[in-house]
Scaffold this active site. Sequence first.
Site, PDB file in Angstrom:
ATOM      1  CE  LYS A  40      -3.956   1.921   2.596  1.00  0.00           C
ATOM      2  NZ  LYS A  40      -4.810   1.726   3.790  1.00  0.00           N
ATOM      3  CB  SER A  97      -8.227   0.962   5.836  1.00  0.00           C
ATOM      4  OG  SER A  97      -8.884   2.201   5.769  1.00  0.00           O
ATOM      5  CB  SER A 108      -8.126   3.696   2.789  1.00  0.00           C
ATOM      6  OG  SER A 108      -7.245   3.096   3.729  1.00  0.00           O
TER       7      SER A 108
END
Lengths: 95, 521
Positions: free
Chosen positions: B113, B212, B188
């Site tokens: 990420k 997330s 996210s």
Amino acid sequence: MKITTKEVEYVAKLARLKLTEQEKELFTQQLDSILDYMGKLSELDTEKVPPTFHVLPLKNVMREDEVKDSHLQKEMMSNAPERDDNFFSVPKIID
Amino acid sequence: MNRIKKKNFVNLFNLADLNLKELGLMEIPEKELYKLSIHQISNLLRSKEVSVVEVVRSVLDRIEEIDSLINGYITINKQKSIARAQELDHILADSSVDFKKNLSLLGIPIAIKDNICTQGMKTTCASQILSNFVSPYNATVVRKLLDQGAIIIGKTNLDEFAMGSSTETSHFGCTRNPWNVNHTPGGSSGGSTSIIAADEAVCALGSDTGGSIRQPASFCGVVGLKPTYGRVSRFGLVAFASSLDQIGPIAKDVTDCSLLMKVISGYDPCDSTSVNRPVPDYEEYLINDVKGIKIGIPQEYFEEGLDKEVEEKIRQAISLFQNLGAQIEEVSLPHTEYAIATYYILATAEASSNLARYDGVRYGFREDQFTDLIDMYEKTKQHGFGAEVKRRIMLGTYSLSSGYYDAYYLKAQKVRTLIKQDFEEAFQKFDVLLTPTAPIPAFKIGEKINDPLQMYLLDIYTLSANLAGIPALSIPCGFSHEGLPIGLQLLAGHFQEEKVLRVAYTFEQNTEYHKKLPKLP
């Protein structure tokens, strides 16, 4: 109203955010409904409840004060938007 | 080019026990290696049936083929990945290396990420303000992955600074859900979960501040685990809400999830909130048996707002566990309804403090037209941050400001205690709790982006685990009538990751959901 446009302007100033007139209007409206929702917490009596700032019972974590070389100055400085040798440059502050 | 299924390819080797290269058949057919899991690829690499370069090329080809549709990656680390694969092939050829002990992820392409630092590569947090930022060092988790022989294949898309539940707030455009590209992947960590669902990497890391990892894992039909707060070092994770953030694995199955957990967990002197306690061998807890395991069903997670189809799939999962011998009972977590308000006060307060550092002085974007220093700060933030980040900075600054601190911030910290106590009581009686991960399957792109409060309300089932600091995992448990994945969440007490892994593993071994793949070109 939980929050006014004037308060939004004040909070933006605290946060060093410049907002457009449109953003001010939108945020006043949106923050108002969000803060209204958050008012839900006042239903609970928390007079005798201690706060949980941290979920684990950690105390201050100490380590030996040893000198180490991190070799990172060059990499760190290479991200600077403006630099003068090994210094970060900012606009003049003192006349 | 001719495509030969991996299975046939391996059979060819096994049956004939011949080496095609030695026979002069230099052109090895393109294999669908990118579809495999960590444990499958590791077996092929160690038996020398494939090379690391072949694995990496297969994944890179897949990215090239499909990512223009998915937009899961911000950066693809192509050249360096191939070079590293070549080096790793040399190590693989060295018979003296004990792969059980070392290099457990040798040759495995992993996606990270883009809020986790990777030395020499950009770490943008999907924000204009960090769009040119190159990480000066590796996050501890990245160093650990590299030490075990993994290959950082690229950096994945996210909501700007991990603030969002749909990956729509990214400066680099939204990521699309591989199961239906008109839907969001959740967020996210939507980039990381999408690319795993689309087989654009073998495994990935995400971060989870309020769901997330788990919510996008549920939307994309993959496995995602948020570890106990303090289990995994946060050093090198760009801070959003420091008392809630935790890095965790995103994988194609529970086995891979446990392999990654074993590598990334553990104490780190660089993160004073990481906890110094031994890391279990999570693989040992991959046991297909839940007899006698006590599973609590929190009744508050089945109230108004839960989609009927989601509820149906969760109820079916509960029945399955019952048939497998688990003890199922209802439990109450009475403060659940206060989690959203509590979370959004605390997370935004911490965010407003953490994001104050982006002032255009030491790194990142700086606005070039300004009158003085303060004007430079203000314009840098104005043009560097997107709407959701600004909204959260405003909200957090407000609740921390003079006159409101007691009513919002302190109040929320107290309610957090009540939420945490709910779980402590429940875990005196139960091994794990079982809930839906999200109240609905993946929603359409654009459907909720203009109503922030509606978007926040969708996080209802995932926020509490962060507030209490406990581990929680999402695993696929079915599909909606539209063919969108539905996720089931398992929670346990602090440092009880092995319990959720065991229960999840049992579920996976007795269902077929993880084998279904999205229909992609």
